[in-house]
Design a protein around this motif. Structure first.
Motif, short mmCIF file in Angstrom:
data_model
loop_
_atom_site.label_atom_id
_atom_site.label_comp_id
_atom_site.label_asym_id
_atom_site.label_seq_id
_atom_site.Cartn_x
_atom_site.Cartn_y
_atom_site.Cartn_z
N GLY A 183 0.81 -1.20 0.00
CA GLY A 183 0.00 0.00 0.00
C GLY A 183 0.85 1.26 0.00
N LEU A 184 0.21 2.36 -0.33
CA LEU A 184 0.88 3.64 -0.41
C LEU A 184 0.29 4.62 0.59
CD1 LEU A 184 1.09 4.12 -4.29
CD2 LEU A 184 2.90 3.37 -2.76
N VAL A 185 1.13 5.54 1.04
CA VAL A 185 0.68 6.66 1.87
C VAL A 185 1.05 7.94 1.13
CG1 VAL A 185 0.88 7.88 4.06
CG2 VAL A 185 0.98 5.38 4.01
N VAL A 186 0.04 8.71 0.76
CA VAL A 186 0.27 9.99 0.11
C VAL A 186 0.38 11.06 1.19
CG1 VAL A 186 -0.61 11.69 -1.53
CG2 VAL A 186 -0.98 9.24 -1.94
N ALA A 187 1.43 11.85 1.16
CA ALA A 187 1.66 12.84 2.21
C ALA A 187 1.97 14.20 1.60
CB ALA A 187 2.82 12.40 3.11
N GLU A 188 1.59 15.24 2.32
CA GLU A 188 1.93 16.62 1.97
C GLU A 188 2.83 17.15 3.07
OE1 GLU A 188 -1.01 19.41 0.28
OE2 GLU A 188 -0.48 20.72 1.96
N ASP A 189 4.04 17.55 2.72
CA ASP A 189 5.04 17.95 3.71
C ASP A 189 5.10 19.46 3.80
OD1 ASP A 189 7.09 18.12 5.48
OD2 ASP A 189 8.65 17.42 4.11
N GLY A 190 4.28 20.03 4.69
CA GLY A 190 4.27 21.46 4.87
C GLY A 190 5.54 22.00 5.49
N THR A 191 6.33 21.14 6.15
CA THR A 191 7.57 21.63 6.76
C THR A 191 8.58 22.06 5.71
OG1 THR A 191 8.57 19.41 6.85
CG2 THR A 191 7.23 20.10 8.74
N ALA A 192 8.42 21.59 4.47
CA ALA A 192 9.39 21.92 3.42
C ALA A 192 8.99 23.17 2.64
CB ALA A 192 9.53 20.74 2.46
N LEU A 193 7.80 23.71 2.89
CA LEU A 193 7.29 24.83 2.09
C LEU A 193 8.03 26.13 2.42
CD1 LEU A 193 5.22 26.04 0.11
CD2 LEU A 193 3.69 26.38 2.07
N ALA A 194 8.41 26.85 1.39
CA ALA A 194 8.95 28.20 1.53
C ALA A 194 8.48 29.02 0.34
CB ALA A 194 10.47 28.19 1.62
N THR A 195 7.88 30.18 0.60
CA THR A 195 7.47 31.06 -0.50
C THR A 195 8.54 32.09 -0.83
OG1 THR A 195 6.40 32.68 0.96
CG2 THR A 195 5.07 30.79 0.23
N ARG A 196 9.49 32.26 0.08
CA ARG A 196 10.60 33.20 -0.16
C ARG A 196 11.88 32.57 0.37
NH1 ARG A 196 12.89 37.90 2.80
NH2 ARG A 196 13.78 39.34 1.24
#
Length: 341
Positions: A202-215
């Protein structure tokens, strides 16, 4: 083409001069990896017969290399770093050709001003091997599109560390046998398609907000005053800033390019398969020899609340074979978006 869980391995030992020292008869287990932007490793356990035992007793670290084939196709090679002999068993550990760069230093001082990172990376490799070449080639799949100002000083720092620093700002590299491949971070050539049936665990789809940077802000050495900035306040996410120091950056243009590269990797929010490694089904119809870090696979999953249909970059491969059969694991990561103009 064999499937992902049905390969059979063979191994042999090769001298630095190119002659085959011995085949590794009676393999008990084989493990090998491929890694993006770093050194990969391999490990074999052998129960040698009489003739093979005598030849394996002659193995010397760094002098000899381990070569692995899967279904008669060479899939891995590199210098033997550690060897152990015990009654009825020989164990060998090896690293790919990139490990040599961790034992080499720049052999001349040089300043790059506005050169593409792939050209700088190629220079680092050629300079490292210039005094003594174990046998290598460099293949450039495409320019990184990132212009870099870099300065290297004779005998200062390991060449491998310098190459990894470039990988932090827009360049990817990996080893395929004795070839070191350089490519842009947004290299997107696909080697196949995987769906839910190819992932039995099985798979787990994840969104990693800790990696987000807009600047993103990249500083050169703190005394230089060099700075590059990419991005700003985003209409959807707001403002999330990341500031880093890259002491090898020597020009404002290269700092700007590095900032753009970092923002491309951090915006938008990376969506990925959360498992560090996912095991492929033995029936998965992929060519294991072509699962090379830096290339991509197209993944489609519909079984979670967040369906994913995305081209993902291969970050690593781990293949193991023993008496219970073969296991193939892959690490998949988001593909960097294209750099800003």
């Amino acid at each position: 083409m064999s499937s992902a869980g049905c390969g059979v391995h063979s191994a042999y030992i090769v001298d630095r001069g190119g002659a085959v020292v011995t085949p590794a008869n009676t393999l008990v287990s084989v493990d090998w990896t491929r890694v993006l932007d770093d050194v990969s490793t391999a490990h074999v356990v052998i129960n040698p017969d009489g003739d093979c035992c005598a030849q394996l007793g002659k193995v010397r670290t760094w002098r000899h290399k381990l070569v692995l084939a899967r279904d008669d196709v060479t899939v891995w090679e590199g210098p033997i770093i550690q060897a152990e002999w015990s009654f009825g068993k020989v164990e060998l550990w090896a690293s790919d050709i990139l490990v040599w760069l961790d034992r080499r230093v720049p052999h001349q001082s040089i300043v790059f001003d506005g050169s593409d990172l792939t050209d700088i990376g190629a220079w680092l490799i050629e300079d490292a091997f210039a005094p003594d070449d174990p046998g290598h080639t460099v293949e450039i799949l495409g320019k990184s599109g990132v212009q870099g100002g870099r300065q290297y000083t004779e005998d200062i720092g390991q060449s491998g560390d310098h190459l990894r620093d470039l990988a932090d700002t827009g360049l990817d590299f990996t080893a395929i046998g004795s070839t070191i491949v350089l490519m842009p971070e947004d290299w997107s050539a696909s080697v196949g398609t995987l769906t839910d049936v190819d992932f039995p665990e099985g798979l787990v789809v994840a969104e990693d907000g800790t990696a987000l940077a807009t600047r993103c802000i990249v500083h050169g050495d703190e005394d230089s005053g060099i700075k590059g900035v990419s991005g700003g306040t985003d209409a959807y996410y707001g403002l999330l800033e990341q500031s880093v120091e890259e002491t090898s950056v020597t020009t404002s243009a290269s700092a700007m390019a590095a900032a753009r590269s970092k923002r491309a990797a951090a915006y938008p929010v990376p969506v990925f398969l959360s498992s560090d490694e996912v095991t492929l089904s033995p029936e998965a119809a992929v060519d294991v020899a072509k699962l090379v870090p830096g290339w991509c696979v197209d993944v489609a999953t519909q079984v979670t609340c967040r369906p994913l249909r995305q081209r993902l970059k291969i970050g690593g491969v781990k293949v193991s074979e023993d008496g219970d059969g073969e296991s193939v694991q892959v690490t998949l990561a988001p593909l960097s978006s294209e750099l800003e103009n």
